[in-house]
Design a protein around this motif. Structure first.
Motif, short mmCIF file in Angstrom:
data_model
loop_
_atom_site.label_atom_id
_atom_site.label_comp_id
_atom_site.label_asym_id
_atom_site.label_seq_id
_atom_site.Cartn_x
_atom_site.Cartn_y
_atom_site.Cartn_z
N CYS A 120 -1.97 -5.64 -7.21
CA CYS A 120 -3.17 -6.38 -7.58
C CYS A 120 -4.23 -6.23 -6.49
O CYS A 120 -3.91 -6.02 -5.31
CB CYS A 120 -2.85 -7.85 -7.78
SG CYS A 120 -1.85 -8.19 -9.23
N PRO A 121 -5.51 -6.35 -6.84
CA PRO A 121 -6.59 -6.21 -5.85
C PRO A 121 -6.57 -7.37 -4.84
O PRO A 121 -5.90 -8.38 -5.04
CB PRO A 121 -7.85 -6.23 -6.70
CG PRO A 121 -7.47 -6.93 -7.97
CD PRO A 121 -6.03 -6.58 -8.20
N CYS A 129 4.25 -8.95 -9.24
CA CYS A 129 5.70 -9.08 -9.19
C CYS A 129 6.25 -8.45 -7.91
O CYS A 129 5.76 -7.40 -7.47
CB CYS A 129 6.34 -8.36 -10.38
SG CYS A 129 6.03 -9.10 -11.98
N PRO A 130 7.28 -9.05 -7.32
CA PRO A 130 7.96 -8.39 -6.21
C PRO A 130 8.80 -7.23 -6.76
O PRO A 130 9.25 -7.26 -7.90
CB PRO A 130 8.84 -9.49 -5.63
CG PRO A 130 9.11 -10.40 -6.79
CD PRO A 130 7.86 -10.37 -7.64
N VAL A 131 9.00 -6.20 -5.95
CA VAL A 131 9.84 -5.07 -6.34
C VAL A 131 11.26 -5.36 -5.89
O VAL A 131 11.55 -5.38 -4.69
CB VAL A 131 9.32 -3.75 -5.75
CG1 VAL A 131 10.26 -2.60 -6.11
CG2 VAL A 131 7.91 -3.46 -6.24
N GLY A 229 2.97 -9.01 -13.36
CA GLY A 229 2.82 -10.25 -12.60
C GLY A 229 1.83 -11.20 -13.23
O GLY A 229 2.05 -12.42 -13.25
N LYS A 230 0.73 -10.66 -13.78
CA LYS A 230 -0.26 -11.51 -14.43
C LYS A 230 0.32 -12.15 -15.69
O LYS A 230 0.07 -13.33 -15.97
CB LYS A 230 -1.50 -10.68 -14.78
CG LYS A 230 -2.36 -10.34 -13.58
CD LYS A 230 -3.63 -9.61 -13.99
CE LYS A 230 -4.55 -9.37 -12.80
NZ LYS A 230 -5.81 -8.68 -13.18
N CYS A 254 8.68 -10.78 -14.52
CA CYS A 254 8.96 -10.04 -13.30
C CYS A 254 10.44 -9.66 -13.18
O CYS A 254 10.78 -8.67 -12.55
CB CYS A 254 8.54 -10.84 -12.06
SG CYS A 254 6.75 -10.94 -11.84
N LYS A 255 11.30 -10.46 -13.80
CA LYS A 255 12.73 -10.15 -13.77
C LYS A 255 13.18 -9.43 -15.03
O LYS A 255 14.14 -8.65 -15.00
CB LYS A 255 13.53 -11.44 -13.60
CG LYS A 255 13.35 -12.10 -12.24
CD LYS A 255 14.21 -13.36 -12.12
CE LYS A 255 14.03 -13.99 -10.73
NZ LYS A 255 14.86 -15.23 -10.59
N THR A 256 12.51 -9.70 -16.12
CA THR A 256 12.88 -9.06 -17.39
C THR A 256 11.63 -8.53 -18.10
O THR A 256 11.26 -8.99 -19.18
CB THR A 256 13.61 -10.06 -18.32
OG1 THR A 256 12.75 -11.21 -18.50
CG2 THR A 256 14.93 -10.48 -17.74
#
Length: 743
Positions: A120-121, A129-131, A229-230, A254-256
């Protein structure tokens, strides 16, 4: 009545139209994934708004204000129909073939991208989302063609230290092996298999799939950790955890992220993800004086009469700017996107006078600087009848004529030779023409169209398509490839010319045209794309100076090896490739310094191509502008074939004789083949694939319903019928063809 209620009331009766006429796959079957009812479920959700952003439904208080909302929806659906619906795909397919392989690491990103790095900017980093390196996901959907790669997948290096590629040519049904093998990677698999013998990189250099779970999903392929993430921040589990309103509190995007495609409870998610992208990135687009809503209003208020609005939107969606080419290139499938837009507008009962590839003559581009405009115009009604007839036959043409099957048996609709691009190009050449020459549609200028005239024009189309299919379409090839061999050895210097030809010596000799010949530059370095070469697993053509390569050898088809230990001559005696860059390109494999020079003179400005000095760009440009391959062929057709006239044979006269005589004499198409391949009927030498040319022509007459019998698909032949031995000796005993005549 609210705007939403008005639009819902207007849309509800149209469910059958959308599901059976608009949301169609490339094979004209209704999509199994994208359904009108799911769209209708999603619409009130986005109309209510996400994070304060609403799907634009128009202007309250204006009697016709809801039309702005309908057009906004039509623009959205036009892009969806191009991006995903035609492929019936929710998850991104593994489609980026790199070094003739489909790397499994394409899950990390295709075309050199890295999806997990789409952050994201500044100021919104907290949303992405975290990787998670331990995340494991397998795509729900995947391509289904013969040997197609399975769904993309991600997983930790601990489980997948290195990944290989999907071998689409592998024969997976081997019950006699120990242990037995079957085609069980996915339901309906017919061929292909994993090959993890060694690590294989994707274009970005990745050879693992750790953290690579962020491929595209949904109707506009939501991609990357920021976009997912949004969704989670505003619609999913994170919103619920942090006390914000959440439409899907049990789904953690983010998880699914696969919930977009796999959820049966929330099947509208595949639409929601695309609509959110539209609201966030398209409706809010404002750059260099171009603001989406302002332009939408201008388009509607102006009567919805041109393509500039949808073209700009296509640029935003496909390339990131409203006035492409941007830094990322030309828009992919621009003509298709226009046609989709007009189709949806028509279904909605709105004015649709812009481009209509399905029924209406496309707008004619402005002539180029070098174009000699014709002084009279053909009857538009005559051309329109032919375009309407061809459009009505589109399913037949696409499912038979514009199909190809590679050496491994994979059947597919050509992505090089597309129907819409053909119609657009044909309309231009019939209406405006090039250098005062137009594609012949059967009627004399200013005269009324008779049934015979229509047949003359359609037979001209059939002859052109028959030659194009023989030369290029059946291989899905934009460029010429090795076909002339000596005992299974293909001279590398075939790029200089095949069957005794010398392409760089094919110069213009007549009057003013002599100055159009391309100069032969000894320091040119060009390499062909490998699409046609890959059909027969042969190396692609290339040219380079003798200082780079003093002599060239051959490719041995039996060992699949290149041998450059000693010089090996082609049919004209060449043992090098210096200046040999003028091989065939386009639907008729137009070749030689004269024809490519003429293309440069008449079409260079129009197509923004240098056909003499930028030969390596021609087929690359065709990937983003598919009209290129058709216009090259149509130019040669009107310049060399239609204009051919000798003491005893003139093309138009012989075309009339053929039609008036019942379309039974093979002499007409045989002579056309002589002119195209040898220059004249009396020239020495033989015509490559001569039997296939008249066989294709006979079938084409039936496909275009000029003869009553229905043929077998051109590509639906047995292996023996499709055998091609490299010497152009065709064993294709095509239905309906007999020596000396056409049944």
């Amino acid at each position: 009545m609210s705007l939403l209620t008005k639009i819902q009331s207007h849309l509800s009766p149209l469910s059958p139209t959308f599901d059976t006429q608009l949301f169609l796959t490339q094979l004209y079957e209704p999509s199994k994934i994208y359904k009108f009812d799911d769209l209708m479920t999603a619409l009130p959700i986005v109309a209510e708004g996400i994070a304060g952003v609403q799907f634009y439904l128009g202007e309250e208080g204006d009697e016709g204000g809801w039309e702005y909302g309908l057009v906004n929806l039509a623009a959205f659906l036009a892009q969806c129909m191009k991006e995903t619906i035609q492929y019936d795909a929710c998850d991104e397919n593994n489609w980026d073939m790199y070094n003739n392989q489909y790397p499994l690491s394409n899950a990390c990103g295709q075309l050199g991208q890295s999806y997990q790095d789409y952050t994201c900017p500044s100021g919104e980093e907290h949303i992405q989302c975290p990787v998670d390196p331990n995340m494991e996901i397998t795509a729900t959907t995947h391509a289904t063609w013969y040997g197609a790669p399975p769904g993309l997948f991600c997983g930790p290096k601990e489980k997948y230290p290195k990944t290989g590629f999907w071998d689409y040519a592998y024969w997976c049904d081997n019950p006699w092996n120990d242990p037995p093998e079957s085609c069980d990677v996915y339901e309906g698999q017919k061929a292909g298999g994993f090959n993890n013998d060694e690590a294989v990189e994707n274009r970005a250099g990745r050879e693992d799939v750790e953290g690579c779970c962020w491929w595209g999903r949904g109707v506009i392929q939501t991609t990357g950790i920021c976009n997912f993430g949004k969704l989670n921040f505003y619609l999913g589990a994170r919103a619920a955890r942090e006390g914000r309103p959440s439409r899907y509190p049990t789904i953690d995007f983010c998880k699914t992220p696969d919930a977009i495609c796999s959820s049966e409870e929330y099947s509208e998610l595949k639409w929601i993800s695309g609509l959110w992208y539209w609201m966030d990135s398209v409706q809010n687009y404002n750059s260099n004086g171009w603001y989406y809503k302002t332009e939408l209003h201008k388009f509607v208020n102006g009567g919805m009469t041109d393509d500039s609005f949808i073209d700009s939107i296509s640029g935003i969606v496909n390339r990131g700017c409203h006035n492409p080419p941007c830094a990322t290139g030309d828009v992919d499938g621009l003509t298709d996107r226009r046609g989709n837009f007009q189709s949806v507008l028509s279904a909605l009962g709105l004015p649709s006078t812009g481009t209509k590839p399905s029924s209406t003559l496309p707008p004619i581009p402005s002539p180029t600087d070098n174009l000699e405009s014709a002084t009279a115009s053909v009857s538009k009604s005559s051309l329109q009848q032919i375009l309407d007839s061809l459009t009505e036959l589109r399913p037949t043409i696409e499912s038979n004529v514009l199909m190809y099957r590679n050496a491994y048996g994979v059947e597919s609709l050509s992505d090089v030779y597309t129907f819409n691009a053909f119609i657009e190009s044909l309309a231009y050449f019939a209406e405006s023409g090039i250098g005062g020459k137009r594609f012949y549609i059967g009627s004399e200028q200013g005269s009324e169209q008779s049934s015979s005239d229509l047949r003359y024009g359609m037979v001209n189309v059939a002859a052109f398509l028959a030659q194009s299919r023989t030369e290029s379409i059946q291989y899905n090839a934009c460029e010429e490839f090795h076909s002339d061999d000596t005992s299974g050895k293909f001279a590398i210097s075939n790029s200089c010319g095949q069957y005794g030809n010398e392409y760089q010596e094919m110069k213009c000799t007549d009057g003013l045209e002599s100055g159009m010949t391309c100069p032969v530059l000894t320091d040119m370095r060009v390499e062909a794309l490998d699409d046609g070469a890959r059909y027969f697993d042969r190396p692609q053509f290339y040219c380079r100076p003798r200082t780079d390569e003093p002599f060239t050898g051959y490719y041995d088809a039996r060992s699949s090896q290149i041998n450059n230990d000693e010089a090996f001559a082609n049919g004209s005696g060449r043992t090098d490739v210096e200046g040999c860059c003028f091989w065939g390109r386009g639907s008729l494999m137009t070749k030689g310094t004269c024809m490519l020079g003429k293309l440069n003179y008449f079409l260079g400005s129009r197509l923004n191509l240098d056909f003499c000095g930028g030969l390596g760009d021609i087929c690359m440009r065709a990937k983003t502008n598919p009209a290129v391959v058709w216009e090259i062929g149509l130019f040669e057709w009107v310049d060399r074939i239609q204009s051919y006239s000798s003491d005893d044979w003139t093309y138009i006269d012989e075309l009339h004789k053929f039609v008036d005589g019942g379309m039974r004499d093979a002499t007409f198409i045989t002579t056309v083949s002589d002119i195209l391949t040898k220059g004249s009927p009396d020239a020495l030498g033989r015509v490559p694939n001569s039997g296939q040319r008249w066989g294709n022509f006979n079938l084409m007459l039936r496909y275009l319903e000029l003869k009553e019998e229905k043929p077998t698909a051109l590509w639906a032949k047995s292996s023996s019928e499709r055998q091609y031995d490299g010497r152009h000796t065709s064993l294709m005993l095509l239905a309906g063809g007999v020596v000396g005549g056409l049944i």
